[in-house]
Write a protein that holds these residues in place. Structure first.
Motif, PDB file in Angstrom:
ATOM      1  N   LEU A 473       0.889  -1.162   0.011  1.00 30.01           N
ATOM      2  CA  LEU A 473      -0.019  -0.129  -0.099  1.00 30.01           C
ATOM      3  C   LEU A 473       0.858   1.271   0.122  1.00 30.01           C
ATOM      4  N   LYS A 474       1.951   1.280   0.652  1.00 22.32           N
ATOM      5  CA  LYS A 474       2.915   2.419   0.721  1.00 22.32           C
ATOM      6  C   LYS A 474       3.418   2.611  -0.465  1.00 22.32           C
ATOM      7  N   ALA A 475       3.781   1.537  -1.197  1.00 20.52           N
ATOM      8  CA  ALA A 475       4.478   1.607  -2.794  1.00 20.52           C
ATOM      9  C   ALA A 475       3.407   2.306  -3.533  1.00 20.52           C
ATOM     10  N   GLU A 476       2.321   1.756  -3.452  1.00 21.67           N
ATOM     11  CA  GLU A 476       1.072   2.308  -4.196  1.00 21.67           C
ATOM     12  C   GLU A 476       1.077   3.935  -3.971  1.00 21.67           C
ATOM     13  N   LYS A 477       1.110   4.709  -2.774  1.00 18.34           N
ATOM     14  CA  LYS A 477       1.042   5.714  -2.328  1.00 18.34           C
ATOM     15  C   LYS A 477       2.298   6.308  -3.061  1.00 18.34           C
ATOM     16  N   ARG A 478       3.274   6.044  -2.804  1.00 21.13           N
ATOM     17  CA  ARG A 478       4.399   6.742  -3.266  1.00 21.13           C
ATOM     18  C   ARG A 478       4.290   6.878  -4.834  1.00 21.13           C
ATOM     19  N   GLU A 479       3.697   6.189  -5.671  1.00 25.52           N
ATOM     20  CA  GLU A 479       3.378   6.437  -6.774  1.00 25.52           C
ATOM     21  C   GLU A 479       2.593   7.683  -7.294  1.00 25.52           C
ATOM     22  N   ARG A 480       1.548   7.912  -6.428  1.00 29.58           N
ATOM     23  CA  ARG A 480       0.703   8.921  -6.632  1.00 29.58           C
ATOM     24  C   ARG A 480       1.163  10.319  -5.947  1.00 29.58           C
ATOM     25  N   MET A 481       2.310  10.368  -4.947  1.00 32.04           N
ATOM     26  CA  MET A 481       2.495  11.688  -4.535  1.00 32.04           C
ATOM     27  C   MET A 481       4.039  11.756  -4.177  1.00 32.04           C
ATOM     28  N   LYS A 482       4.704  13.098  -3.978  1.00 35.22           N
ATOM     29  CA  LYS A 482       5.828  13.265  -3.558  1.00 35.22           C
ATOM     30  C   LYS A 482       6.018  13.305  -2.113  1.00 35.22           C
ATOM     31  N   LYS A 483       7.141  12.992  -1.678  1.00 30.30           N
ATOM     32  CA  LYS A 483       7.486  12.900  -0.198  1.00 30.30           C
ATOM     33  C   LYS A 483       7.098  14.369   0.275  1.00 30.30           C
ATOM     34  N   GLU A 484       7.134  15.506  -0.258  1.00 31.12           N
ATOM     35  CA  GLU A 484       6.789  16.910  -0.042  1.00 31.12           C
ATOM     36  C   GLU A 484       5.583  17.104   0.453  1.00 31.12           C
ATOM     37  N   ASP A 485       4.781  16.307  -0.130  1.00 37.62           N
ATOM     38  CA  ASP A 485       3.274  16.533  -0.187  1.00 37.62           C
ATOM     39  C   ASP A 485       2.691  15.721   1.196  1.00 37.62           C
ATOM     40  N   GLU A 486       3.528  15.189   1.907  1.00 39.91           N
ATOM     41  CA  GLU A 486       3.169  14.081   2.896  1.00 39.91           C
ATOM     42  C   GLU A 486       3.265  14.889   4.333  1.00 39.91           C
ATOM     43  N   PRO A 487       2.313  14.803   5.250  1.00 46.38           N
ATOM     44  CA  PRO A 487       2.494  15.417   6.177  1.00 46.38           C
ATOM     45  C   PRO A 487       3.829  14.824   7.162  1.00 46.38           C
ATOM     46  N   GLU A 488       4.264  15.887   8.090  1.00 42.87           N
ATOM     47  CA  GLU A 488       5.525  15.533   8.650  1.00 42.87           C
ATOM     48  C   GLU A 488       5.063  14.901  10.046  1.00 42.87           C
ATOM     49  N   GLY A 489       5.834  14.104  10.475  1.00 43.36           N
ATOM     50  CA  GLY A 489       5.766  13.320  11.968  1.00 43.36           C
ATOM     51  C   GLY A 489       5.007  12.119  11.973  1.00 43.36           C
ATOM     52  N   LEU A 490       4.857  11.173  10.624  1.00 37.35           N
ATOM     53  CA  LEU A 490       3.956  10.328  10.515  1.00 37.35           C
ATOM     54  C   LEU A 490       4.935   9.067  11.098  1.00 37.35           C
ATOM     55  N   GLY A 491       6.437   9.123  11.094  1.00 33.04           N
ATOM     56  CA  GLY A 491       7.257   8.143  11.691  1.00 33.04           C
ATOM     57  C   GLY A 491       7.022   6.763  10.675  1.00 33.04           C
ATOM     58  N   ASP A 492       6.933   5.689  11.361  1.00 37.97           N
ATOM     59  CA  ASP A 492       6.912   4.383  10.491  1.00 37.97           C
ATOM     60  C   ASP A 492       5.602   4.335   9.889  1.00 37.97           C
ATOM     61  N   CYS A 493       4.671   5.396   9.984  1.00 40.98           N
ATOM     62  CA  CYS A 493       3.369   5.265   9.232  1.00 40.98           C
ATOM     63  C   CYS A 493       3.728   5.900   7.730  1.00 40.98           C
ATOM     64  N   SER A 494       4.653   6.696   7.473  1.00 39.97           N
ATOM     65  CA  SER A 494       5.133   7.384   6.460  1.00 39.97           C
ATOM     66  C   SER A 494       5.161   6.412   5.413  1.00 39.97           C
ATOM     67  N   ALA A 495       4.632   6.884   4.064  1.00 39.49           N
ATOM     68  CA  ALA A 495       5.048   5.860   2.868  1.00 39.49           C
ATOM     69  C   ALA A 495       6.261   5.766   2.460  1.00 39.49           C
ATOM     70  N   TRP A 496       7.244   6.621   3.148  1.00 37.85           N
ATOM     71  CA  TRP A 496       8.728   6.391   2.842  1.00 37.85           C
ATOM     72  C   TRP A 496       9.501   5.393   3.853  1.00 37.85           C
ATOM     73  N   PHE A 497       8.534   4.849   4.768  1.00 39.83           N
ATOM     74  CA  PHE A 497       9.226   4.107   5.804  1.00 39.83           C
ATOM     75  C   PHE A 497       8.830   2.617   5.682  1.00 39.83           C
ATOM     76  N   ILE A 498       9.666   1.922   4.973  1.00 34.13           N
ATOM     77  CA  ILE A 498       9.365   0.464   4.499  1.00 34.13           C
ATOM     78  C   ILE A 498       9.704  -0.535   5.614  1.00 34.13           C
ATOM     79  N   TYR A 499       8.498  -1.455   6.036  1.00 34.45           N
ATOM     80  CA  TYR A 499       8.852  -2.220   6.874  1.00 34.45           C
ATOM     81  C   TYR A 499       9.877  -3.297   6.695  1.00 34.45           C
ATOM     82  N   ASN A 500      10.505  -3.774   7.682  1.00 34.26           N
ATOM     83  CA  ASN A 500      11.470  -5.037   7.571  1.00 34.26           C
ATOM     84  C   ASN A 500      10.475  -6.395   7.704  1.00 34.26           C
TER      85      ASN A 500
END
Length: 501
Positions: A473-500
């Motif tokens: 789901l995060k990979a799909e979200k990264r395709e639709r938006m830029k990191k600058e458009d994402e709210p700050e402070g999301l931590g591991d919920c960020s689309a740019w934080f990929i789970y191990n």
């Protein structure tokens, strides 16, 4: 010393300079930090293992304890540990490991010294209570002097740089998206740290004999001298944080901070790493946290149960005296080797969850053998599955939990939860093996541990499925938006934080 907190996290380092700094920084951190932290943990594990050996050697008889009283004595250690574990983990960043760890080890050494004066049951209870408290305040994972590993894991996490995974394995999303491999190099260090427990179990008899040669020096029991010496030394060697590490140059410190921020191990905004009850609450809402919380409860019950009672189990198979002590060694030796192998395989192929599942299945085999057979040889052989199974999963399990949470408060919360669940499982195991399930068959305990091993497989699999879905789901979200458009402070919920996984 320059305050590197003001450095811009985008400070540029060429790939050649990064490669050079990577080797230098790793070697320096390994030389200055890892040996002391591992020795702290080894000392704790040595005492934890020795309480089981001491029972076989006559501790229970000499203090005129019943099985019920012995079980109560073990339980007393867990209670203060659980109470102080969470606040101590959150306090670590504010006080600093350079002060907190040595101070707690010093106090632990005082309790060790006083332990040599115990000659009755009440004294044993008092010592175990304060040992549990020092354990929870300092470095955590297991029991009798298991110096709170949580803080050491954070310490290793803080100095573990994921540049190897960034440069060596590559990441198609760019530098802001390298949280997919956050702190992957932590695992070999955590493995080195954790295998000290199985090493202490394997050689507890020999180590105890050597340390006993120091008895009487300074009026303290022999094993009390090492904590005092190491604690005094660590005041000078352990740095407060990467920004204040005296053994790193200014450029190397800047590199460490830059890389940690790129990898998501610390926040790009330093304020986000401060304590926040909001972040604590967000941790409680994360499904992957509770999947693994259950796994830690089951795993803790099995590991702590074996750590305390493995010598007693061996003695119940027909071995006695020194033979029983020596026969308790080989399963730990196997666990020591397999823990190292599993950690490097897990790190190389990024398969934390599969490693946990594999060792849990090994436990299922071992407990099934112990339950189904009446042969002492087969039952003894089962320990070569259960002990390595319990210890082999530990490095992957703790890094799996820690790596998948950010920022600092969220990570501190989930790791504290993991160790609280581990200790809670230990309480159950203590009563199962010490009182509710008679030796030498331990029927109820064996059935319960078999079910728990299966439960670990189920919940670890569920966590794998959940994390894989979230990454998609995060990979799909990264395709639709830029990191600058994402709210700050999301931590591991960020689309740019990929789970191990």
């Amino acid at each position: 010393m320059k305050d590197l907190s003001e450095l811009k996290h985008a400070e540029e380092f060429s790939q050649v300079e990064r490669a050079m700094l990577e080797d230098i920084v790793w070697h320096k951190c390994d030389a200055w930090i890892l040996p002391l932290c591992t020795t702290f943990f080894w000392l704790a594990s040595l005492d934890r293992t020795n309480i089981g050996n001491a029972r076989v050697a006559g501790l229970q008889t000499s203090l005129a304890m019943s099985n019920y009283q012995y079980t109560v004595a073990l339980t007393v250690t867990y209670l203060p540990y659980i109470v102080v574990e969470f606040p101590s983990t959150l306090l670590l960043k504010h006080i600093g490991p350079d002060l907190m760890l040595p101070a707690m080890v010093t106090l632990w050494g005082v309790v060790c010294a006083l332990q040599g004066l115990v000659n009755n049951y009440s004294g044993l209870l008092a010592c175990r209570f304060f040992l549990g408290m020092m354990e929870g305040l300092d470095i955590p994972e297991h029991r009798f002097l298991y110096l709170s590993v949580v803080q050491v894991v954070f310490y290793l996490e803080l100095f573990s740089i994921s540049l190897f995974s960034i440069l060596g394995r590559g990441c198609k999303y760019g530098m802001h998206q390298v949280s997919a491999v956050a702190s992957t190099d932590t695992l070999p260090r955590v493995a080195f740290f954790f295998v000290s427990t199985s090493l202490a179990g394997a050689f507890s008899g020999l180590l105890a004999a050597a340390i006993n040669l120091m008895n009487g020096i300074g009026g303290k029991p022999g094993k009390a001298h090492l904590p005092f010496f190491l604690a005094r030394s660590s005041f000078f060697f352990l740095p407060h944080s990467p920004e204040k590490a005296r053994f790193l140059t200014e450029r190397e410190r800047a590199y460490v901070i830059s890389t940690l921020k790129h990898a998501g191990s610390v926040s790009e905004d330093d304020d986000q790493d401060g304590f926040s009850w909001t972040e604590v609450a967000r941790s409680a809402k994360s499904p992957h946290v509770w999947f693994l919380a259950v796994v830690f409860f089951f795993s803790g019950a099995i590991l702590l149960g074996l750590a305390y009672f493995e010598p007693t189990i061996v003695a119940g198979l027909g071995y006695a005296g020194n033979q029983a002590q020596l026969m308790s060694v080989p399963p730990y030796a196997v666990a020591f080797v397999l823990s190292f192998i599993s950690a490097f395989v897990s790190d190389r192929y990024q398969c934390r969850g599969y490693t946990v599942i594999f060792f849990s299945l090994l436990e299922v085999i071992g407990f099934t053998m112990f339950y189904a057979s009446t042969s002492s040889h087969v039952r003894y052989g089962s320990l070569f599955c259960t002990v390595p199974g319990a210890y082999g999963a530990a490095p992957s399990l703790i890094t799996w939990m820690a790596n998948n949470s950010a920022p600092h408060t969220r990570r501190a919360t989930v790791v504290a939860v993991s160790f609280i669940m581990t200790q809670s499982g230990g309480i159950l195991a203590t009563w199962l093996l010490g009182w509710l399930s008679p030796s030498p068959k331990y029927t109820s305990a064996t059935i319960t541990f078999t079910a728990m091993s299966v439960g670990i497989v189920v919940f670890a699999t569920g966590n794998l499925v959940y994390l894989r879905r979230e990454n998609r789901l995060k990979a799909e979200k990264r395709e639709r938006m830029k990191k600058e458009d994402e709210p700050e402070g999301l931590g591991d919920c960020s689309a740019w934080f990929i789970y191990n996984l």
